[in-house]
Structure formats: structure tokens, C-alpha cells
Design an enzyme around this catalytic site. Structure first.
Site, short mmCIF file in Angstrom:
data_model
loop_
_atom_site.label_atom_id
_atom_site.label_comp_id
_atom_site.label_asym_id
_atom_site.label_seq_id
_atom_site.Cartn_x
_atom_site.Cartn_y
_atom_site.Cartn_z
N GLU A 197 -24.00 -10.14 27.98
CA GLU A 197 -23.57 -9.09 27.06
C GLU A 197 -24.32 -7.81 27.38
OE1 GLU A 197 -21.99 -6.71 24.59
OE2 GLU A 197 -21.21 -8.77 24.53
N CYS A 213 -7.76 -10.59 22.34
CA CYS A 213 -7.27 -9.78 21.23
C CYS A 213 -6.07 -8.95 21.65
CB CYS A 213 -8.38 -8.88 20.69
SG CYS A 213 -9.09 -7.77 21.91
N ASP A 259 -14.48 -13.85 26.34
CA ASP A 259 -14.01 -13.08 25.17
C ASP A 259 -14.08 -11.59 25.50
OD1 ASP A 259 -13.23 -12.24 22.69
OD2 ASP A 259 -15.03 -12.90 21.63
N GLN A 316 -16.28 -10.17 14.55
CA GLN A 316 -14.89 -10.29 14.13
C GLN A 316 -14.71 -9.72 12.73
OE1 GLN A 316 -12.28 -11.17 15.84
NE2 GLN A 316 -13.24 -11.98 17.68
N CYS A 343 -1.60 0.24 9.59
CA CYS A 343 -0.82 -0.99 9.45
C CYS A 343 0.58 -0.79 10.02
CB CYS A 343 -0.72 -1.40 7.98
SG CYS A 343 -2.29 -1.95 7.28
N TYR A 403 -19.10 -11.83 27.83
CA TYR A 403 -18.84 -10.87 26.75
C TYR A 403 -19.26 -11.53 25.43
CZ TYR A 403 -15.68 -9.29 30.47
OH TYR A 403 -15.13 -8.91 31.68
N CYS A 445 0.84 -1.19 0.00
CA CYS A 445 0.00 0.00 0.00
C CYS A 445 0.88 1.24 0.00
CB CYS A 445 -0.91 0.01 1.24
SG CYS A 445 -1.87 1.52 1.44
N CYS A 503 -8.25 1.52 1.09
CA CYS A 503 -7.45 0.84 2.11
C CYS A 503 -7.19 -0.58 1.63
CB CYS A 503 -8.18 0.84 3.45
SG CYS A 503 -7.35 -0.12 4.73
N CYS A 545 -0.24 6.69 6.79
CA CYS A 545 -1.35 6.08 7.51
C CYS A 545 -0.82 5.22 8.66
CB CYS A 545 -2.18 5.23 6.56
SG CYS A 545 -3.46 4.26 7.36
#
Length: 392
Positions: free
Chosen positions: A281, A348, A321, A228, A76, A257, A65, A156, A73
Site C-alpha cells: 500500500e 469497484c 483490490d 469502504q 445519485c 492495494y 430525495c 444527503c 444533484c
């Protein structure tokens, strides 16, 4: 100055040390000799960009990119590295976080790796949800790293093909703070705007309720609901969680969660009619209860996990999660009191997982199995799935 770059660190940086000073360097790879430019100084260290590569790593490639690189940017972190080497860097971060913060025995992590998720475009074209910042002139773009500077882009590279081909970036969004676009499993795009970061999203076009698929199960969520972002992630994570937990007929389970309820649905099928699944949740857009309505052995509670978990009693299995900040001590203590035979933690953030792993050890749980997935190629982020069981 010119530095020789050392090992990778969390946050998309590599570490360089010069005369006792520590520099966290972006856009570099371990072993490279680069010229750096300081971007921010702290009391004990500094952040920097590699603005010139004098001796390149064999893992270095030209970023696919044109908006990736120093002062460009900030979305990434690793476009200058091969996808294979990106995964090795992430595996090293995971190992370091779990051993240094989590207190996990290094031998238990021997051979840990970050696995690629199958996708036709490989490390590109996978992101199904994009949110762009909008400048005073109404033009959308993406922020530079740790900056309010807006980089105007025409597409993107990690966004899905449908998002890349949409007109969102070509329009003016006067008066807005952000504009977002969601690519759904029924091949439609939902577009929303926000006045500012903390404001509620406002639906602009496309479906207000979007559909996502995991195996034969379909989930309906609000256009601003969590899902996700990698198309292969949800099904892969569910398959891994069920493999780790090995649910038995008649067992009880919690999905904490829970989001749209994908893990709860999978657990409900696995434990059968005599089992029981409770999902917790607090985001209305997730539509958890509606998504679980077809399973008579599953139900949802609307509320905060830390407030609700201590009152749920005992349980056999838990899927956890949490958000990027982790579950935290309150939730971990509640799990310790519930005494499940197995806890599957979907993380994550490796640092948050490490902190919670340390707290789980205090509650008498140890890491038994671990897999990690490159659910966010080209970025520093990845997903880890960990199985904790009571210490023998």
C-alpha cells in the site's frame, strides 16, 4: 425530442436510438417513453436527460430525495427506480462489460446478480464518508452531473444519520474548495477541509485517527484514509474473499492495494503461524503496517504495487483490490509470473475488471466464481468480487 428508451448502459445511462443516432439518457428506465433534453453532443453520440416521462416503467418510483433529478444533484443515478430494479440494471451492466470487454463466456455468467447489503435504512442512510464542494460564498453542496454547478442541499439522503444530523452543511467554509465528514465505527465524526481538489486534506475537528471494525479486528486509519463507505461492505467482502480463496495452513499470500489491511489480517489468521502475508500500500493514511503489527506472520511494504509486485517472487494466494482504474497490464503480468493458485479480485468498476480479466486470460487465468454487491445503492456503482484460477 421524444424517444423510447432501450437497455441500460454503464455510467448510469440508458440507451435510446433515433434515426441512426445514439443517445445516452439519464433519469430514464428501459422501456420508457420520455422526452429528452440534449446535455452534451459528441461526434458519434449524445448525452441527454429525460425531462418528462410519457410512459413509465413499472419499476419507476418517486425519488426519495428532493434534490434528485435532471439539473439537480448528480450524486445519485437511480433514485427513480426501485432498489430491486437498480440491482437488476447493475447486473446487466456487469454482464455486458465482462462479456463484451472481458471476453468472458456468457454461460459462465448465467444468473449473475447484484446482491443487497443488509442495512436498517435499506438503500438510504448508508454512506459513511461525504465530501461536499464549497462555493465562492462559502456554502457547501454537491455538484450537478458532469458540471461545476453547485447544488445547495440541506441533507444527503444516502449519508448516515449522524452525518445528516451534523452541522457541516449549515456552516460557511469561506476560502475552502471542499469540506468532508467521516462517520466512524466508534460513533464519532471527523471533519476536514481542502483548499482545492488536489490539495492535502486539513483536519478540522473530531478524531485524527478513526477506528473501523471488521469482525473482532479493529483498524486505525487517518481521517483521510480509504475505507469502504457502506457499513456492511468490509466484513462482507472479507468473508467472500476468504470463501473464494479457501486459504490453507502455511500458504503465502499477497494483499495488493491493501488499504488499512483488512484482507491481509483475515489472510494472516487463515494461513496460520507457518504462513506468510505481504501487504502492499502506498497511502500513509492507511497505516497498514501499524494495523498488521499484531500478526507475526504479516507485514506491509510501502510503495506502488506496479513497481513492487514483480520483485515479490512466487505466491500461493492474491487479493487484488485496485482503484477504479484497475490493476493494469504491468500488475497482471507480475501476477502471471508469480503463479498463485488463486486470485481474488475486488472491483469497484466493472469495465476495469473486464479489461484486467482479458489480460489475466493472456496470463493463463480464467474466471471461476463471481459475486457482486450493491455497496452503493441509488448510484450506478457496485462492487464485484471475482475468483481467477489457472486454466486447467
Amino acid at each position: 425530442m421524444i424517444v423510447t428508451v432501450g437497455d441500460v448502459a454503464a455510467g448510469g445511462h440508458c440507451v435510446a436510438r433515433v434515426d441512426g443516432e445514439v443517445y445516452f439518457v439519464r433519469h430514464a428506465l428501459p422501456g420508457e417513453r420520455v422526452r429528452i433534453e440534449i446535455t452534451e453532443r459528441k461526434k458519434r453520440f449524445a448525452f441527454a436527460d429525460a425531462v418528462e416521462v410519457l410512459e413509465a416503467s413499472p419499476d419507476r418510483v418517486e425519488p426519495p430525495c428532493r434534490f434528485a433529478g435532471p439539473s439537480k444533484c448528480g450524486g445519485c443515478d437511480f433514485q427513480h427506480a426501485t432498489p430491486e430494479s437498480q440491482r437488476r440494471l447493475k447486473a446487466k451492466v456487469l454482464f455486458d462489460q465482462l462479456t463484451r470487454i472481458g471476453g468472458i463466456d456468457p454461460a459462465r455468467l448465467d444468473g449473475v446478480e447484484v446482491e443487497a447489503l443488509a442495512w436498517p435504512e435499506g438503500a438510504l442512510g448508508w454512506r459513511t464518508r461525504m465530501q461536499y464542494a464549497v462555493g465562492p460564498d462559502g456554502r457547501p453542496g454537491l455538484r450537478a452531473h458532469k458540471s461545476h454547478d453547485l447544488i445547495h442541499i440541506d441533507k444527503c439522503a444516502i449519508a448516515t444519520e449522524r452525518i445528516r444530523e451534523s452541522e457541516v452543511l449549515g456552516k460557511h467554509w469561506d476560502g475552502m474548495g471542499a469540506v468532508g465528514v467521516v462517520d466512524t465505527d466508534d460513533e464519532q465524526l471527523a471533519v476536514y477541509t481542502q483548499l482545492r481538489r488536489t490539495a492535502r486534506p486539513h483536519h478540522k475537528s473530531g478524531p485524527k485517527l478513526v477506528h473501523q471494525q471488521v469482525g473482532s479486528n479493529e483498524f486505525e486509519i487517518g481521517f483521510d484514509g480509504f475505507w469502504q463507505v457502506h457499513p456492511a461492505a468490509a466484513s462482507t467482502f472479507l468473508e467472500c474473499a476468504l470463501d473464494f480463496l479457501q486459504p490453507r495452513e502455511g500458504e503465502s499470500a499477497w494483499d495488493l492495494y491493501a488499504g488499512a489491511g483488512a484482507f491481509a489480517a483475515g489472510l494472516a489468521e487463515a494461513v496460520g503461524e507457518t504462513g506468510r502475508v505481504v501487504a502492499v500500500e502506498n497511502a500513509p493514511a492507511s497505516r497498514t503496517a501499524a494495523n498488521l503489527a499484531r500478526w507475526k506472520n504479516a507485514g506491509a511494504i510501502d510503495g506502488d504495487v506496479a513497481a513492487i509486485a514483480p520483485d515479490l517472487g512466487s505466491v500461493d494466494l492474491v487479493v487484488l483490490d485496485p482503484p477504479r482504474s484497475g490493476a493494469g497490464p504491468e500488475v497482471v503480468v507480475a501476477l502471471g509470473e508469480a503463479r498463485p493458485r488463486a486470485i481474488c479480485y475486488i472491483a469497484c468498476d466493472a469495465g476495469a475488471l473486464a479489461r484486467d480479466a482479458s489480460d489475466l486470460a493472456i496470463e493463463g487465468y480464467e474466471l471461476k466464481r463471481l459475486r457482486a454487491f450493491d455497496a452503493f445503492p441509488m448510484t450506478q456503482h457496485f462492487e464485484t468480487i471475482a475468483l481467477f484460477e489457472p486454466v486447467d
